[in-house]
Design a protein around this motif. Structure first.
Motif, PDB file in Angstrom:
ATOM      1  N   GLY A  85       0.803  -1.218   0.000  1.00 11.02           N
ATOM      2  CA  GLY A  85       0.000   0.000   0.000  1.00 11.02           C
ATOM      3  C   GLY A  85       0.831   1.260   0.000  1.00 11.02           C
ATOM      4  O   GLY A  85       0.335   2.331   0.279  1.00 11.02           O
ATOM      5  N   ARG A 129       1.174   3.494  -5.294  1.00 14.93           N
ATOM      6  CA  ARG A 129      -0.066   4.162  -5.695  1.00 14.93           C
ATOM      7  C   ARG A 129       0.244   5.271  -6.704  1.00 14.93           C
ATOM      8  O   ARG A 129      -0.403   5.378  -7.748  1.00 14.93           O
ATOM      9  CB  ARG A 129      -0.741   4.756  -4.451  1.00 14.93           C
ATOM     10  CG  ARG A 129      -2.063   5.420  -4.713  1.00 14.93           C
ATOM     11  CD  ARG A 129      -2.623   5.990  -3.424  1.00 14.93           C
ATOM     12  NE  ARG A 129      -2.989   4.939  -2.489  1.00 14.93           N
ATOM     13  CZ  ARG A 129      -4.202   4.405  -2.415  1.00 14.93           C
ATOM     14  NH1 ARG A 129      -5.155   4.834  -3.209  1.00 14.93           N
ATOM     15  NH2 ARG A 129      -4.472   3.449  -1.549  1.00 14.93           N
ATOM     16  N   THR A 173      -5.851  -1.905  -2.267  1.00  9.50           N
ATOM     17  CA  THR A 173      -4.817  -2.625  -1.536  1.00  9.50           C
ATOM     18  C   THR A 173      -5.370  -3.913  -0.941  1.00  9.50           C
ATOM     19  O   THR A 173      -6.453  -3.911  -0.366  1.00  9.50           O
ATOM     20  CB  THR A 173      -4.287  -1.730  -0.392  1.00  9.50           C
ATOM     21  OG1 THR A 173      -3.925  -0.478  -0.950  1.00  9.50           O
ATOM     22  CG2 THR A 173      -3.072  -2.334   0.263  1.00  9.50           C
TER      23      THR A 173
END
Lengths: 432, 122
Positions: B86, B91, B104
């Motif tokens: 994550g 991202r 996630t």
């Protein structure tokens, strides 16, 4: 308020501590109460005999009253205050240091300790992020947890599920839970195993790296020619070997910035999609200069992330700018398969290759490298070579088979690699 | 026949669970487990939406995403990335490469279902 003037504050505090009136103390040393008042409020400088007399009357050593806070200590307090944003009364740091020297020293000590610990945490985090064993083990655990959570949620939902699907999902949960148990045990065994000590942030190279990282590997003062290498070194606060290393890096940066002024270079780089070969031709500079210059593009300006490594003929790293997805051990023992080292055997030949670190989701890294001899004229000595490698994690095309590189043999899972120089230290995670 | 979702994921039990919930929601779910040949599968379908795992054998999800976005036929297909990591950098990379959404692991089934609905019935 200057440091020296804080003597008055100390006199006043000592006097009040023993409950002596201002008039009494003034009389004891033969001055007027109003003059003592000015001294106590730091409006008159004081020293010599009068200071000794006051100290004697107060029953303290003159050194307890005289002198101000140490400049280093004040600098450290200011630096500690920045950690707290605008919470600390920065303007009163001198007063704090003068009135409570012990507490001030403690604050400074703790701030230094925090900085060292922060760097260690950074180094450990890097290690965790780039450790392929750990990445594989964690991936396995999270995959099993995801499958169990998703499957269990289906089973407990209110919707009708036919018996075959129910049986199938129960079996899946069972196999995933077995897998999770095994992965967790292996992970615990791995984390319990002795690991290498974190690289010391106190090494000169570590200090230089920390300074450059803080500045995003971009030095606007040199770009604008408003500061020399020596100015930057002075601003960094580094001393000794670290200062000498930084000075060398800044001199190279200055020369590169003059050869390729930033505004025009950034525009050209963007226009040709950061292709270093095209940039070298277009700007009429050598390839190595372009490789060094690209990672100096200002951070946060929309340029893709770019890493850089420079080594000497023995492969010792002289400079390293890591970027997400690319790292090398700064203290030696790097994987010899990086194009950085391949370039050493072919001086002056530019190389372009894609490399991939171990791990199921490791992205390809587009690498450009060249080794060039420095202009040192000695006849019977080998040339002084500098190899430079630019690493672009976002630019790989995936067209050819990538070079299977690693971080270092000790944490590399590529068991049959012909370049392996020592076994991996931990074997537990390979079973995952 | 519902719209086609292609799930590119290498964990069979995750495939089974997501496949089940999306099929039950009315979508036609196709699955593929190998990163190296995923693009061929996409081009052969091509799907209305792709759920793409980051960690795949043979080729990473990020590389597949990069190729999806640079290929005419596939550049506009909505892509939801699944990752076990994550971190912000993952991202950021996914969004920079053109992912429409990033989820996630472990995720909730309803989040996956809701997002697919939102993508397919805008």
């Amino acid at each position: 308020m200057t440091i020296e003037r804080m003597t008055g504050t100390r006199i006043r505090e000592n006097r009040m501590d023993i409950g002596l009136r201002q008039a009494s103390l003034a009389s004891a040393v033969g001055i007027s109460p109003s003059y003592l008042n000015l001294i106590e409020h730091n409006r008159r400088r004081i020293g010599g005999k009068l200071l000794s007399d006051l100290a004697r009357a107060l029953g303290v050593d003159p050194s307890n009253l005289a002198g101000g806070a140490d400049r280093d200590l004040l600098d450290q307090l200011h630096s500690a205050a920045t950690l707290a944003g605008d919470m600390a009364e920065i303007g009163r740091a001198e007063e704090l240091a003068a009135r409570f020297p012990g507490w001030a020293a403690l604050i400074a000590l703790q701030a230094r300790r925090l900085a060292v610990l922060d760097e260690r945490i950074g180094a450990l985090t890097d290690r965790m992020a780039h450790d392929p064993f750990l990445a594989t083990a964690l991936h396995d655990v999270i995959s099993a947890v995801t499958a169990i959570r998703s499957t269990a949620a289906i089973l407990v939902s209110q919707e009708q599920i036919d018996a075959d699907w129910q049986r199938r999902f129960h079996e899946n949960i069972h196999t995933d839970s077995l897998r999770l148990g095994k992965s967790s045990e292996a992970l615990v065994a791995y984390l319990d195993a002795p690991a290498d000590a974190a690289p010391s942030p106190d090494t000169p190279m570590g200090q230089v790296d920390a300074f450059l990282a803080q500045n995003g590997y971009h030095l606007p003062m040199i770009e604008a020619e408003t500061a020399t290498s020596d100015d930057v070194v002075a601003l960094s606060g580094l001393t000794g070997v670290a200062a000498a290393l930084l000075a060398g890096i800044c001199r190279q940066y200055t020369a590169d910035a003059r050869a390729l002024p930033m505004a025009a270079f950034a525009q050209a780089a963007q226009a040709c999609h950061y292709d270093p070969a095209q940039l070298a031709r277009q700007c009429d500079v050598d390839f190595a200069t372009v490789l060094r210059r690209l990672p100096c593009l200002p951070p946060g300006a929309g340029h893709p992330p770019m890493g850089l490594a420079v080594c000497d003929a023995a492969g010792a790293l002289l400079y390293l700018k890591p970027v997400p997805g690319f790292a090398m051990p700064a203290t030696g023992g790097a994987c010899p398969l990086w194009p950085l080292f391949a370039a050493l055997s072919r001086p002056s030949q530019p190389l372009r290759a894609e490399a991939v670190l171990p791990g199921p989701a490791a992205p390809r890294l587009l690498c450009y490298a060249i080794a060039v001899p420095l202009a040192v004229h000695h006849f019977d000595l080998p040339p002084v070579l500098r190899s430079t490698m630019l690493v672009m994690p976002d630019m790989a095309q995936g067209s050819a088979a990538p070079v299977p590189v690693g971080i270092a043999c000790r944490i590399c899972p590529r068991a049959d690699c012909p370049s392996r120089r020592e076994p991996a230290i931990i074997g537990t995670a390979t079973a995952l | 026949m519902g719209k086609r979702v292609l799930l590119i994921e290498d964990e069979p039990n995750i495939i089974e669970a997501i496949g089940f919930i999306l099929s039950r929601d009315g979508w036609t779910v196709h699955t593929h487990q190998d990163g190296q040949t995923a693009m061929a599968k996409v081009l052969a379908l091509p799907p209305d939406m792709i759920i793409l795992d980051v960690m795949l054998p043979g080729r990473s999800g990020f590389e597949i995403l990069r190729e999806l976005r640079s290929t005419d036929v596939t550049k506009d297909i909505p892509v939801m990335m699944l990752t076990a990591r994550g971190q912000d950098k993952d991202r950021a990379l996914a969004l920079r490469l053109g992912a429409n959404h990033f989820m996630t692991k472990p995720f909730s089934n309803s989040d996956v279902r809701d997002y697919v609905r939102a993508m397919m019935d805008p």
